[in-house]
Scaffold this active site. Structure first.
Site, PDB file in Angstrom:
ATOM      1  N   CYS A 243     -10.457 -45.279  21.007  1.00  0.00           N
ATOM      2  CA  CYS A 243     -11.060 -43.915  21.488  1.00  0.00           C
ATOM      3  C   CYS A 243      -9.753 -42.730  20.297  1.00  0.00           C
ATOM      4  CB  CYS A 243     -11.536 -42.530  22.377  1.00  0.00           C
ATOM      5  SG  CYS A 243     -10.635 -42.323  23.236  1.00  0.00           S
ATOM      6  N   HIS A 340     -11.481 -39.853  27.447  1.00  0.00           N
ATOM      7  CA  HIS A 340     -11.826 -39.867  25.569  1.00  0.00           C
ATOM      8  C   HIS A 340     -10.944 -39.266  24.932  1.00  0.00           C
ATOM      9  CE1 HIS A 340     -14.620 -41.911  22.484  1.00  0.00           C
ATOM     10  NE2 HIS A 340     -15.193 -40.062  22.031  1.00  0.00           N
ATOM     11  N   ASN A 360     -16.592 -37.417  16.766  1.00  0.00           N
ATOM     12  CA  ASN A 360     -16.473 -38.771  18.350  1.00  0.00           C
ATOM     13  C   ASN A 360     -16.712 -39.194  17.540  1.00  0.00           C
ATOM     14  OD1 ASN A 360     -17.071 -39.842  20.895  1.00  0.00           O
ATOM     15  ND2 ASN A 360     -19.156 -39.226  20.983  1.00  0.00           N
TER      16      ASN A 360
END
Length: 393
Positions: A243, A340, A360
């Site tokens: 991520c 994350h 995201n």
């Protein structure tokens, strides 16, 4: 003119007027029938209870159109007539529900976005539905999947587990959105069943929620929108732990106006000795995020908490990238996505309220939510607490 002639003229006029009245009533009846037929074909989503807190209803009605316009602008889509469907819920197969409410946002007859109202900050997770403060977010989460069955007289239940999101209809379960978990192999959907407890609770609901158009509120205004000029979504995170690699690549590509960065190359730079097979399991630590940024000519520093709206506004104007660092509220030690990272794309003011725009890496489009919310309700139904930021990309 004799009386018999007058009588005939009167009778003719009366017949014409009665005929016109019958025709108009027939047209009205046909129009109502068409509307009834149209509504009878509307998608219905099963819910345990059709009671929605008034503050949730008010927030959704007040903000949905402005949010939709702002997100349309980000994808260079034309604005249209925005309407709001009714709220629905998402359930686990055992009947548990999350703490969010979901609304389909309809533009020109098509479901294009999902408006999500979820707890605003971590403290709100322990409050009742009526007392908690809610954050408003918009994204394309399952919107296309709902739109595909909107006019097919479907009656569904929206379900979720660690594998993804499902639509259940007539006892058949269909996976519509897979979650980016390592080893996430699609199971046979026919093997999945809804618990008898949930079935009974859904059956007891007076009416399912209808995905239908309501009267649009057109006064919503996007007063201001400020984003990284060259930000583009070029890749998407799937079954890996990259991520931060995806977020850094997207931010550096934007602020340097290039397309040379990608998540794989960044992770390979950080882990040169790791095999290609094991590389997807490698995560990125804060010191690596800082050092990699410095190696690319950027002065990166860590800042605790959520940056203010004014700070995001100025950094975005200065073409400086911000990476969100978030942690799953569930704190499951076996969760491969316990932490994350996401990329801040900019900020906006909608109906005089301050919003942040972010990407995201699990998603193919941007999301917008309240600037004063530290809780991120992300695309596979989990809450993350925004605890810090890496600034300077």
């Amino acid at each position: 003119m004799n009386s018999s002639y007058k009588s005939r003229v009167f009778n003719i006029i009366s017949i014409i007027m009665v005929s016109m009245l019958i025709l108009s009533l027939g047209a009205f009846a046909n129009n109502n029938k068409a509307k009834a037929d149209s509504h009878s074909k509307q998608l219905e989503i099963n819910v345990k209870s059709d009671k929605v807190p008034q503050k949730v209803k008010d927030l959704a009605q007040q903000q949905f159109a402005g949010y939709a316009k702002a997100l349309d602008k980000q994808s260079n889509a034309k604005t249209g007539k925005y309407e709001l469907g009714e709220a629905f819920k998402i359930y686990k197969f055992n009947g548990e529900e999350d703490n969010s409410y979901y609304y389909p946002v309809i533009k020109d007859g098509k479901i294009v976005y999902t408006l999500t109202l979820s707890p605003k900050n971590k403290d709100d997770l322990n409050k009742s539905k009526e007392d908690m403060n809610y954050s408003v977010k918009i994204s394309n989460f399952i919107a296309k999947d709902l739109d595909q069955i909107k006019d097919k007289n479907s009656n569904i239940t929206v379900l979720t587990d660690e594998k993804g999101f499902y639509f259940e209809e007539d006892g058949k379960v269909r996976l519509v959105k897979a979650t980016p978990l390592p080893g996430n192999v699609k199971e046979k959907e026919s093997a999945k069943t809804v618990s008898s407890k949930l079935k009974q609770e859904l059956k007891n609901t007076v009416t399912p929620t209808k995905v239908e158009e309501n009267e649009a509120i057109q006064e919503d205004q996007v007063q201001y929108e400020n984003t990284l000029k060259n930000f583009k979504i070029r890749e998407q995170q799937f079954d890996n732990s990259w991520c931060a690699g995806f977020s850094m690549a997207a931010l550096l590509n934007a602020t340097k106006n290039t397309d040379t960065y990608n998540a794989h190359d960044i992770m390979r730079t950080l882990y040169p000795e790791v095999s290609e097979q094991d590389l997807p399991n490698c995560s990125t630590f804060p010191n690596q995020m800082i050092e990699y940024g410095k190696s690319q000519g950027r002065d990166i520093h860590y800042q605790e908490g959520v940056p203010s709206y004014e700070q995001v506004d100025q950094l975005t104007k200065d073409n400086v990238g911000i990476m969100i660092l978030a942690q799953s509220v569930s704190q499951n030690p076996n969760d491969p996505h316990l932490g994350h990272a996401l990329a801040v794309v900019g900020n906006a003011k909608i109906n005089d309220q301050e919003k942040l725009i972010y990407w995201n890496p699990w998603d193919t489009e941007l999301s917008i939510q309240d600037a004063d919310s530290s809780l991120l309700h992300l695309s596979f139904n989990r809450d993350y607490n925004w605890y810090g930021s890496m600034i300077g990309y």
